[in-house]
Design an enzyme around this catalytic site. Structure first.
Site, PDB file in Angstrom:
ATOM      1  N   ASP A  45      68.977   0.297 -27.457  1.00 45.03           N
ATOM      2  CA  ASP A  45      70.627   0.193 -27.983  1.00 45.03           C
ATOM      3  C   ASP A  45      71.206  -0.089 -29.291  1.00 45.03           C
ATOM      4  OD1 ASP A  45      73.241   0.707 -27.408  1.00 45.03           O
ATOM      5  OD2 ASP A  45      73.653   0.192 -26.223  1.00 45.03           O
ATOM      6  N   ASP A  46      71.609   0.707 -31.098  1.00 44.62           N
ATOM      7  CA  ASP A  46      71.322  -0.023 -31.615  1.00 44.62           C
ATOM      8  C   ASP A  46      70.466  -0.619 -32.605  1.00 44.62           C
ATOM      9  OD1 ASP A  46      74.264   0.624 -31.269  1.00 44.62           O
ATOM     10  OD2 ASP A  46      75.092  -1.514 -31.133  1.00 44.62           O
ATOM     11  N   CYS A  83      77.231   5.001 -29.896  1.00 45.99           N
ATOM     12  CA  CYS A  83      76.214   5.318 -28.460  1.00 45.99           C
ATOM     13  C   CYS A  83      76.338   6.375 -27.823  1.00 45.99           C
ATOM     14  CB  CYS A  83      76.517   3.984 -27.901  1.00 45.99           C
ATOM     15  SG  CYS A  83      76.471   2.165 -28.569  1.00 45.99           S
ATOM     16  N   ARG A  87      73.836   9.848 -27.187  1.00 44.17           N
ATOM     17  CA  ARG A  87      73.681   9.802 -24.921  1.00 44.17           C
ATOM     18  C   ARG A  87      74.062  11.810 -24.336  1.00 44.17           C
ATOM     19  NH1 ARG A  87      72.233   4.958 -23.725  1.00 44.17           N
ATOM     20  NH2 ARG A  87      72.173   3.588 -25.854  1.00 44.17           N
ATOM     21  N   LYS A 140      71.503   2.074 -19.149  1.00 47.23           N
ATOM     22  CA  LYS A 140      72.435   2.493 -19.683  1.00 47.23           C
ATOM     23  C   LYS A 140      73.220   3.916 -19.211  1.00 47.23           C
ATOM     24  CE  LYS A 140      75.898   2.092 -23.887  1.00 47.23           C
ATOM     25  NZ  LYS A 140      75.313   1.678 -25.737  1.00 47.23           N
ATOM     26  N   HIS A 142      77.366   5.967 -19.929  1.00 46.15           N
ATOM     27  CA  HIS A 142      78.447   6.030 -21.292  1.00 46.15           C
ATOM     28  C   HIS A 142      78.655   7.179 -21.486  1.00 46.15           C
ATOM     29  CE1 HIS A 142      78.940   3.688 -24.651  1.00 46.15           C
ATOM     30  NE2 HIS A 142      80.624   4.160 -24.163  1.00 46.15           N
ATOM     31  N   HIS A 233      71.577  -4.293 -28.141  1.00 50.85           N
ATOM     32  CA  HIS A 233      73.278  -4.177 -29.101  1.00 50.85           C
ATOM     33  C   HIS A 233      73.846  -5.509 -28.205  1.00 50.85           C
ATOM     34  CE1 HIS A 233      77.438  -2.869 -27.730  1.00 50.85           C
ATOM     35  NE2 HIS A 233      77.261  -1.668 -27.651  1.00 50.85           N
ATOM     36  N   ASP A 339      69.646   5.120 -30.288  1.00 51.67           N
ATOM     37  CA  ASP A 339      70.682   5.884 -30.099  1.00 51.67           C
ATOM     38  C   ASP A 339      71.179   5.645 -31.567  1.00 51.67           C
ATOM     39  OD1 ASP A 339      71.848   3.367 -29.370  1.00 51.67           O
ATOM     40  OD2 ASP A 339      73.155   3.406 -28.304  1.00 51.67           O
ATOM     41  N   ASN A 340      71.040   4.562 -32.169  1.00 51.81           N
ATOM     42  CA  ASN A 340      71.807   4.819 -33.823  1.00 51.81           C
ATOM     43  C   ASN A 340      71.091   4.079 -34.229  1.00 51.81           C
ATOM     44  OD1 ASN A 340      74.337   3.991 -31.583  1.00 51.81           O
ATOM     45  ND2 ASN A 340      73.620   2.488 -33.176  1.00 51.81           N
ATOM     46  N   LYS A 387      75.151   1.762 -38.051  1.00 51.42           N
ATOM     47  CA  LYS A 387      76.146   2.447 -36.712  1.00 51.42           C
ATOM     48  C   LYS A 387      77.297   3.187 -36.998  1.00 51.42           C
ATOM     49  CE  LYS A 387      77.510   1.614 -32.091  1.00 51.42           C
ATOM     50  NZ  LYS A 387      77.367   0.468 -31.009  1.00 51.42           N
TER      51      LYS A 387
END
Length: 548
Positions: A45-46, A83, A87, A140, A142, A233, A339-340, A387
């Site tokens: 994540d991130d 995010c 997903r 996660k 989301h 993140h 994710d990014n 991001k």
């Protein structure tokens, strides 16, 4: 203080010698239709493009580097820049708008922007469960907040643990009343940490994943594990022993760190020899312009961030070690992506009122800070932006795949792949049938292309262009060309083969190519029901105020 050259030599040597010891003890068996592969899909994540060792980082990530060494990497793998839309595409095999999440997990009033997975799509878990797999999620979610219709067990996961929303504290925040702390959901039930002093969320994701895998052995079926870590993140919260490893390592600052990572990427062949590093925004300060106290504070932020990435790698190693000890590793395909790109938000100052949550030093349970654009540009080396934007730094991710019976170790190719390609790839590997109808709903055809030929060393080239849109930020990639428009209607054109850092806008010299790509984009945008952001997005949701 060591020179940047000395530091570079130290971490280059460390990366070479630090391969961990989860070697294979059992003879690799050929995978047949009767022995479907297990699947572990890991999503960070991130995480920035250059934040792991096999993509140029000085951060200690020996387990991911080992997976890369024994497996396969892509130089060009794309996500959806943020995010929830990422997903949605990953789980559905659709562009985010078709999946119902054109903007975020926020309902903006149309099917393409409803804020949760559409009923006209099926999830990886739904398809693989019907193909005979146990389906497990730890981490996660989301992609839907409604517990009655949208939580993981409503979309095909037999067992799940994690956070439903977009972010969570890593520690138990004792200063908050229990009903206001981060909460987690296990098999549809809200749970709170029992051991407040020892709880760390990244560790807990792994603990539950391994628990699910142990229980799953009784079913005597192949498994699909979606391992969706929140690390790294924000908030910047890390274990003291992990932070200690990086104390003083970032006193060199973000400008020098970018150069070190860029050189390492060239050595690793992540970039072509003639590629250039992106030009840093003029509004970002030079490290040498900061005071001593400012430098120490900023260095601390990166130390904590590095500790979070380090801990993420440790936990991935624990999952891999469990698979090895249980004799399942050789018949398991492992995929790792982010994710990014690295995040540029300043969550401590003015973002959602979170400044009030900063009770303690950066890294502690009282911190709700982030490392913002200054370090994000270094994390995304050599790419532009971060991001939320459709420049390469926002939409690019590391990609690692390991499957020893099929994937030759050490592979490294451009690939030009996207999230939408993961579903058809996994379905082909699993022998799963993608439905035309599901639960009484007509299901949209898959948008992506199987990467199996690419993974298995065969000739493969992308047949279709790739498209992006979110909050008015737009892009299309076809072959070496990329047309992009960020927060305005002015289009830019880049030759990504020679200019991955997007340093030279060549639209003036190639207007015909730009027009052709724009026509393709317009047709795609209509087909997936993209709305004019100036209208649908008025006064709704968070939009970054900083420059990309």
């Amino acid at each position: 203080m060591k020179t940047t050259t000395q530091l570079f030599k130290i971490f280059a040597f460390t990366l070479i010698v630090a391969w961990p010891a989860f070697s294979q003890k059992k003879k690799i068996k050929e995978v047949t239709a009767a022995t479907k592969p297990n699947i572990v899909l890991i999503l960070a994540d991130d995480l920035g493009f250059s934040d792991i060792g096999s993509y140029g980082s000085e951060i200690q990530t020996p387990n991911l580097d080992k997976l890369a060494h024994e497996g396969f990497r892509l130089r060009q793998f794309y996500n959806n820049a943020i995010c929830a839309p990422t997903r949605a595409s990953l789980l559905s095999g659709q562009y985010q708008h078709t999946a119902g999440m054109g903007y975020f997990n926020i309902n903006l009033g149309t099917p393409a922007y409803q804020g949760y997975l559409s009923k006209q799509t099926v999830s990886l878990a739904e398809v693989l469960k019907d193909a005979g797999y146990s389906t497990l999620l730890s981490g996660k979610w989301h992609v839907g907040d409604d517990s009655t219709t949208q939580w993981p067990r409503k979309r095909g996961f037999q067992h799940s643990y994690g956070n439903i929303g977009g972010a969570s504290d890593y520690f138990v925040i004792k200063q908050l009343p229990k009903n206001k702390r981060s909460f987690f959901v296990k098999d549809d039930k809200i749970v709170h940490p029992d051991d407040e002093d020892n709880f760390y969320y990244t560790d807990e994701i792994t603990k539950n994943a391994i628990g699910f895998l142990k229980d799953q052995r009784e079913e005597k079926k192949p498994f699909f594990l979606y391992l969706a870590y929140t690390s790294p993140h924000w908030p910047l919260q890390a274990l003291p022993q992990d932070i200690k490893k990086y104390e003083g390592k970032y006193d060199i600052g973000w400008d020098s760190l970018r150069i070190l990572r860029f050189k390492r990427q060239q050595e690793l062949n992540i970039l072509g020899k003639d590629q250039k590093i992106s030009v840093k925004n003029s509004d970002l300060p030079a490290w040498n312009s900061l005071t001593y106290d400012e430098q120490k504070l900023w260095a601390r932020k990166m130390e904590v961030y590095a500790a979070q990435v380090d801990n993420l790698d440790q936990n991935i190693g624990r999952v891999v070690e469990h698979l090895r000890e249980s004799g399942q590793l050789d018949n398991t395909i492992i995929l790792f992506i982010s994710d990014n790109g690295a995040a540029g938000e300043d969550v401590a100052h003015g973002f959602g009122g979170r400044a009030a949550r900063n009770w303690g030093p950066v890294g502690t349970a009282g911190s709700y800070d982030s490392y913002t654009r200054n370090w994000a540009y270094a994390s995304n080396t050599p790419l532009k932006s971060f991001k939320g934007f459709q420049y390469e730094g926002g939409i690019s991710s590391p990609f690692i795949a390991r499957f020893p019976s099929k994937i030759t170790a050490g592979g490294l190719v451009d690939g030009t792949a996207h999230l939408i390609d993961i579903a058809p790839t996994l379905y082909e590997l699993a022998g799963a049938k993608y439905p035309q109808n599901y639960n009484g709903n007509i299901i949209k055809p898959l948008a992506g292309e199987s990467l199996v030929p690419l993974l298995f060393g065969k000739d493969w080239s992308r047949a279709k262009p790739i498209f992006w849109e979110r909050a008015g930020n737009k892009a299309v990639r076809k072959g070496k060309w990329k047309l992009v428009s960020v927060r305005n209607d002015r289009w830019e054109l880049y030759d990504i083969e020679s200019d991955r850092g997007e340093t030279n806008n060549i639209i003036a010299q190639n207007q015909q190519i730009a027009d052709e790509l724009k026509t393709l984009y317009d047709a795609w945008a209509k087909s997936v029901e993209v709305e004019d952001w100036k209208e649908i997005g008025k006064g709704k949701g968070f939009e970054p105020s900083f420059n990309p």
